[in-house]
Design an enzyme around this catalytic site. Structure first.
Site, PDB file in Angstrom:
ATOM      1  N   LYS A   1       3.542   0.254  -4.126  1.00  0.00           N
ATOM      2  CA  LYS A   1       3.377  -0.965  -3.323  1.00  0.00           C
ATOM      3  C   LYS A   1       1.892  -1.148  -2.991  1.00  0.00           C
ATOM      4  O   LYS A   1       1.433  -0.882  -1.877  1.00  0.00           O
ATOM      5  CB  LYS A   1       4.228  -0.897  -2.051  1.00  0.00           C
ATOM      6  CG  LYS A   1       4.482  -2.265  -1.417  1.00  0.00           C
ATOM      7  CD  LYS A   1       5.546  -2.163  -0.336  1.00  0.00           C
ATOM      8  CE  LYS A   1       5.775  -3.499   0.353  1.00  0.00           C
ATOM      9  NZ  LYS A   1       6.405  -4.504  -0.536  1.00  0.00           N
TER      10      LYS A   1
ATOM     11  N   GLU B   1      11.881  -8.723 -11.511  1.00  0.00           N
ATOM     12  CA  GLU B   1      12.114  -8.967 -10.082  1.00  0.00           C
ATOM     13  C   GLU B   1      11.368 -10.235  -9.694  1.00  0.00           C
ATOM     14  O   GLU B   1      10.714 -10.875 -10.523  1.00  0.00           O
ATOM     15  CB  GLU B   1      11.636  -7.787  -9.248  1.00  0.00           C
ATOM     16  CG  GLU B   1      10.153  -7.485  -9.402  1.00  0.00           C
ATOM     17  CD  GLU B   1       9.717  -6.234  -8.651  1.00  0.00           C
ATOM     18  OE1 GLU B   1      10.417  -5.820  -7.718  1.00  0.00           O
ATOM     19  OE2 GLU B   1       8.663  -5.686  -9.013  1.00  0.00           O
TER      20      GLU B   1
ATOM     21  N   LEU C   1       9.526  -2.707  -7.934  1.00  0.00           N
ATOM     22  CA  LEU C   1       9.409  -1.985  -6.675  1.00  0.00           C
ATOM     23  C   LEU C   1      10.815  -1.649  -6.190  1.00  0.00           C
ATOM     24  O   LEU C   1      11.683  -2.531  -6.136  1.00  0.00           O
ATOM     25  CB  LEU C   1       8.688  -2.841  -5.638  1.00  0.00           C
ATOM     26  CG  LEU C   1       8.458  -2.164  -4.283  1.00  0.00           C
ATOM     27  CD1 LEU C   1       7.400  -1.085  -4.402  1.00  0.00           C
ATOM     28  CD2 LEU C   1       8.054  -3.199  -3.239  1.00  0.00           C
TER      29      LEU C   1
ATOM     30  N   TYR D   1       0.420  -1.069   0.968  1.00  0.00           N
ATOM     31  CA  TYR D   1       0.893  -1.732   2.176  1.00  0.00           C
ATOM     32  C   TYR D   1       2.388  -1.528   2.347  1.00  0.00           C
ATOM     33  O   TYR D   1       3.090  -1.125   1.420  1.00  0.00           O
ATOM     34  CB  TYR D   1       0.558  -3.229   2.155  1.00  0.00           C
ATOM     35  CG  TYR D   1       1.402  -4.070   1.225  1.00  0.00           C
ATOM     36  CD1 TYR D   1       2.430  -4.871   1.715  1.00  0.00           C
ATOM     37  CD2 TYR D   1       1.160  -4.080  -0.150  1.00  0.00           C
ATOM     38  CE1 TYR D   1       3.199  -5.647   0.858  1.00  0.00           C
ATOM     39  CE2 TYR D   1       1.916  -4.858  -1.004  1.00  0.00           C
ATOM     40  CZ  TYR D   1       2.943  -5.645  -0.495  1.00  0.00           C
ATOM     41  OH  TYR D   1       3.700  -6.412  -1.342  1.00  0.00           O
TER      42      TYR D   1
END
Length: 307
Positions: free
Chosen positions: A149, A182, A207, A33
């Protein structure tokens, strides 16, 4: 006005948008996505998201369902018919619909593509940034290819829910070495007491956010020193400032970590300055020329979608 979604070649009312029960995105999380922020009707950092989408598809061996030109036109129309001035566009591409089997279906199976739009309150987002947010920390339980992702986001959802339960807005995840990777839905940053901007290097552990890349560019223009390296929770608590970045939060200061204040417990001047620069230059970074058309004009051309 009814929200409009794009599903496998058709523009449909959001309430009726659906995919097949054997779509591999639904059954295996076999999908990727992208999310674009929208500011003043413009898709921000357009090319960066498009390139990352292509990389994610390649890493999972899912073929592109559309050319970049066709996809750009569809994204433009979705922004227009939904009259999004400030908000986000969500795009998902799965490997397609096939009999449930772990191995990939034949190449003849077309990928599925879904695009939706949602408005947001710009004033509320700015107010939140001016107040700053709280984060919690939890062990990182995600898979080993976080650089792709994918829609496999259950650990992220559990982390976000844990943050919500504790009155926080985000969860920073910690690896086996005690270092922050993250957030559940955003990259994590600190500004050290010496004024150095620090975030983890973009490898398989995180990411590589598009907003993350832009912040490096803006920091360089402002003469801020930067480092890409891991940092611990304790270092974050000793930092002058901390913040998160993502396509939808842009840059939002972090003022508390696990209920302990960062710096003086208020958004820092560097964080707020970088956020201001990011928002101010967002239109310059839009690379979708068709988006320059007035929203009302494209919406008028597509009014039959709303009948």
């Amino acid at each position: 006005m009814s929200r409009i979604a794009y599903v496998n070649g058709q523009y449909v009312r959001h309430a009726q948008a659906a995919v097949h029960v054997e779509d591999r995105g639904y059954q295996f999380a076999d999908a990727v996505y992208e999310v674009w922020g929208v500011i003043d009707g413009e898709l921000t950092d357009f090319e960066g998201h498009l390139k990352r989408l292509a990389r994610s598809l390649k890493e999972l061996q899912i073929r592109k369902p559309l050319s970049d030109a066709a996809l750009t036109a569809i994204l433009q129309r979705i922004v227009a018919v939904n009259r999004i001035r400030y908000g986000l566009i969500y795009l998902q591409i799965s490997r397609g619909v096939a009999r449930r089997d772990h191995v990939f279906p034949p190449d003849s199976v077309p990928p599925s593509i879904v695009i939706t739009a949602r408005s947001a309150n710009a004033n509320a987002a700015e107010s939140r940034a001016q107040r700053g947010i709280a984060v919690i920390t939890r062990p990182d339980q995600r898979w080993a290819r976080r650089d792709i992702k994918t829609v496999s986001l259950l650990p992220n959802a559990l982390a976000k829910q844990a943050a919500r339960a504790e009155g926080a807005a985000e969860c920073w995840m910690i690896d086996r070495d005690g270092m922050i990777t993250e957030g559940a839905a955003a990259n994590a940053w600190i500004i050290t007491a010496d004024g150095v901007l620090v975030t983890r290097a973009a490898d398989h552990d995180i990411l590589n956010g598009i907003t993350r890349r832009i912040i490096f560019e803006l920091a360089e223009k402002q003469g801020l020193a930067t480092e890409e390296r891991p940092f611990s929770r304790d270092e974050a608590l000793r930092a002058r400032e901390a913040f998160i970045t993502s396509a939808t939060s842009f840059l939002t200061p972090v003022v508390r970590i696990d209920s302990q204040p960062v710096g003086n417990g208020h958004p820092g001047s560097f964080s707020l300055m970088l956020r201001e620069r990011y928002v101010a230059t967002a239109k310059d970074r839009s690379k979708a020329p068709a988006m320059r058309q007035p929203v009302w004009l494209v919406a008028r051309r597509s009014k039959h979608l709303q009948n």
